[in-house]
Design a protein around this motif. Sequence first.
Motif, mmCIF file in Angstrom:
data_model
loop_
_atom_site.group_PDB
_atom_site.id
_atom_site.type_symbol
_atom_site.label_atom_id
_atom_site.label_comp_id
_atom_site.label_asym_id
_atom_site.label_seq_id
_atom_site.Cartn_x
_atom_site.Cartn_y
_atom_site.Cartn_z
ATOM 1 N N CYS A 470 47.435 30.378 55.604
ATOM 2 C CA CYS A 470 47.105 29.829 54.275
ATOM 3 C C CYS A 470 48.151 30.343 53.012
ATOM 4 O O CYS A 470 48.524 31.568 53.233
ATOM 5 C CB CYS A 470 45.597 30.130 53.854
ATOM 6 N N ALA A 471 48.505 29.670 52.160
ATOM 7 C CA ALA A 471 49.501 30.301 51.037
ATOM 8 C C ALA A 471 49.235 29.917 49.780
ATOM 9 O O ALA A 471 50.151 29.377 49.036
ATOM 10 C CB ALA A 471 50.892 30.017 51.360
ATOM 11 N N PRO A 472 47.930 30.297 49.260
ATOM 12 C CA PRO A 472 47.694 29.853 47.790
ATOM 13 C C PRO A 472 47.606 31.017 47.210
ATOM 14 O O PRO A 472 48.053 32.158 47.646
ATOM 15 C CB PRO A 472 46.102 29.697 47.936
ATOM 16 N N ILE A 473 47.631 30.900 45.652
ATOM 17 C CA ILE A 473 47.786 32.156 45.044
ATOM 18 C C ILE A 473 46.490 33.206 45.228
ATOM 19 O O ILE A 473 46.619 34.334 45.397
ATOM 20 C CB ILE A 473 47.930 31.760 43.348
ATOM 21 N N ALA A 474 45.309 32.491 44.940
ATOM 22 C CA ALA A 474 43.944 33.161 45.412
ATOM 23 C C ALA A 474 43.846 34.118 44.563
ATOM 24 O O ALA A 474 43.912 35.522 45.004
ATOM 25 C CB ALA A 474 43.807 33.362 46.874
ATOM 26 N N PRO A 475 43.919 34.122 43.525
ATOM 27 C CA PRO A 475 43.855 35.420 42.286
ATOM 28 C C PRO A 475 42.532 36.359 42.392
ATOM 29 O O PRO A 475 42.773 37.319 41.890
ATOM 30 C CB PRO A 475 44.134 34.999 41.049
ATOM 31 N N TYR A 476 41.360 35.906 42.915
ATOM 32 C CA TYR A 476 40.177 36.661 42.914
ATOM 33 C C TYR A 476 39.814 37.374 44.071
ATOM 34 O O TYR A 476 39.660 36.685 45.033
ATOM 35 C CB TYR A 476 38.961 35.647 42.220
ATOM 36 N N THR A 477 39.448 38.581 43.854
ATOM 37 C CA THR A 477 39.193 39.349 44.908
ATOM 38 C C THR A 477 37.998 38.960 45.672
ATOM 39 O O THR A 477 37.865 38.852 46.880
ATOM 40 C CB THR A 477 38.845 41.033 44.418
#
Length: 569
Positions: A470-477
């Motif tokens: 997977c390669a999203p930004i996913a900014p939230y812990t």
Amino acid sequence: MSLPNLAPIPELYVSHESAQKLKHEAGTLPSWDLTPRQICDLELLMNGGFNPLKGFLTEADYTGVVEEMRLADGTLWPMPITLDVSEAFAGTVEPGQDIALRDQEGVILAILSVTDKYTPNKAREAEMVFGADDLAHPAVNYLHNQAGPIYLGGPVVGIQQPVHYDFKARRDTPNELRAFFRKMGWRRIVAFQTRNPLHRAHQELTFRAAREAQANLLIHPVVGMTKPGDIDHFTRVRCYEAVLDQYPATTTTMSLLNLAMRMAGPREAVWHGIIRRNHGCTHMIVGRDHAGPGKNSAGQDFYDPYAAQEMFAKYQDEIGVEMVDFKQMVFVQERAQYEPRDEVEAGATILDISGTELRRRLAEGLEIPEWFSFPDVVTELRRTRPPRANQGFTVFFTGFSGSGKSTIANALMVKLMEMGGRPVTLLDGDVVRKHLSSELGFSKEHRDINIKRIGYVASEITKNGGIAICAPIAPYTATRRAVREMIEQYGAFVEVHVATSIEECEKRDRKGLYKLAREGKIKEFTGISDPYEVPESPELRVETENVDVDNCAHQVILKLESMGLIGRG
Ligand code: PPS
């Protein structure tokens, strides 16, 4: 301790006829779709497992339970059993109203007469009930990141039991178990609570405990919700069934408990005791670190290993169940038998395999000796936990836009495909947004939905033995953690932080988006006008400045090798 009279205990169900009528009427009520944890709680409320509770906690009961482990009338009750709902739903309900409680398929299980609607102080609940407001505790994480912000309280009228399709013959309500004990003439019953497979040492200690208490034994495993990452209950029940044959017939039985554990250590032990009393038991085995959640965020145990036993002993009379001490059993090589560790003389050769060592041996396909476990149990475990090199796994890249996630992910995919063996799927941020999430924007809510969709697909791939990249930004812990929990049920989750700085990403600006973001033409742009929470302890952090892509992808390959996920050939 007095013997139980084993008379039926009160349930919250109405008669079959009334249930049909109520179900019909409830069709028009506002309805709440219960979460998996709420379904577990509701089942035990309705069948008397949580006696004397008559419904979800009112505000006065909740405050008493959180602050003093007591309901408003003074009765001992250690765990908040609350119906948490969303703000949107709470806005449609007022005290005095009835609501229908539905399972995940929409079947009406019960009606809640709402008497209280309140906003809990979750930080306080975490401190008092779980001992620390620390997200490393699974129940505290659940409280802050999964549970809704508003609680509804009031009495419940039960219409039907939640439906189970698995192990039906092994599931018993408290009254069914009581009836079984009456029929068998069992008067002293020791309960053994467990969420792990049983090995020889457990069999020895449970049987010994029952013998010492001159009682019969109830193996009472939890099959509702346990600690994230535990072995699934299907596998465990097959393991328990294999062990059951090892007990002398007629001394021991097994029943499955659809409890949603909280891993609350001492408070949880008291709660387990009350639940076992309701199921007709007179004794319960309480072990070292009972219902312990593991390490806190500072790397220390949440609870003192003996805190659960101490608290149980303190409230034993009120619980109405006697504690049976759990002795650590070890295998003494010279005598080829199990003995309590504290009774073995100095100089004897003690053999023991810890939980961590067992997981390592399973993960690496190494030998598990017969003195440790039963062959049928080991076979079951090997079926669900094949060596890591044959399991599915997920590599989850996270980082700023333009950090190099997609490029490294692509290189990694090609390298893994060259190795062969498992199918590889790349869920790139841009590609997912095109095919799975085209209707979503970049608000926190939409980003969370997007990442959870990716997590869901990756968990299915992992479950079926593939590799998901997977390669999203996913900014939230918190969202990344939710994805980790989804995946770790099935295989490894390897978080890779692509740690390119925002300055470097902006300098590269490969898609020209940073310029637009600076000009205010793209709103909520990560790193410019929207947050990015840096992963604190990813499995791997890669720097991309002055390092070529091939090398970055190679670092991931080395990590996968060191975790035993790919062969060394
Ligand atoms: S998230 O936060 O994980 O849901 O984002 P993601 O799905 O990875 O999508 C990021 C890609 O969308 C483009 N884009 C934006 N990124 C961040 N913020 C805003 N506002 C935004 N608008 C569009 C950007 O090209 C991202 O692609 P990558 O591959 O990360 O550069």
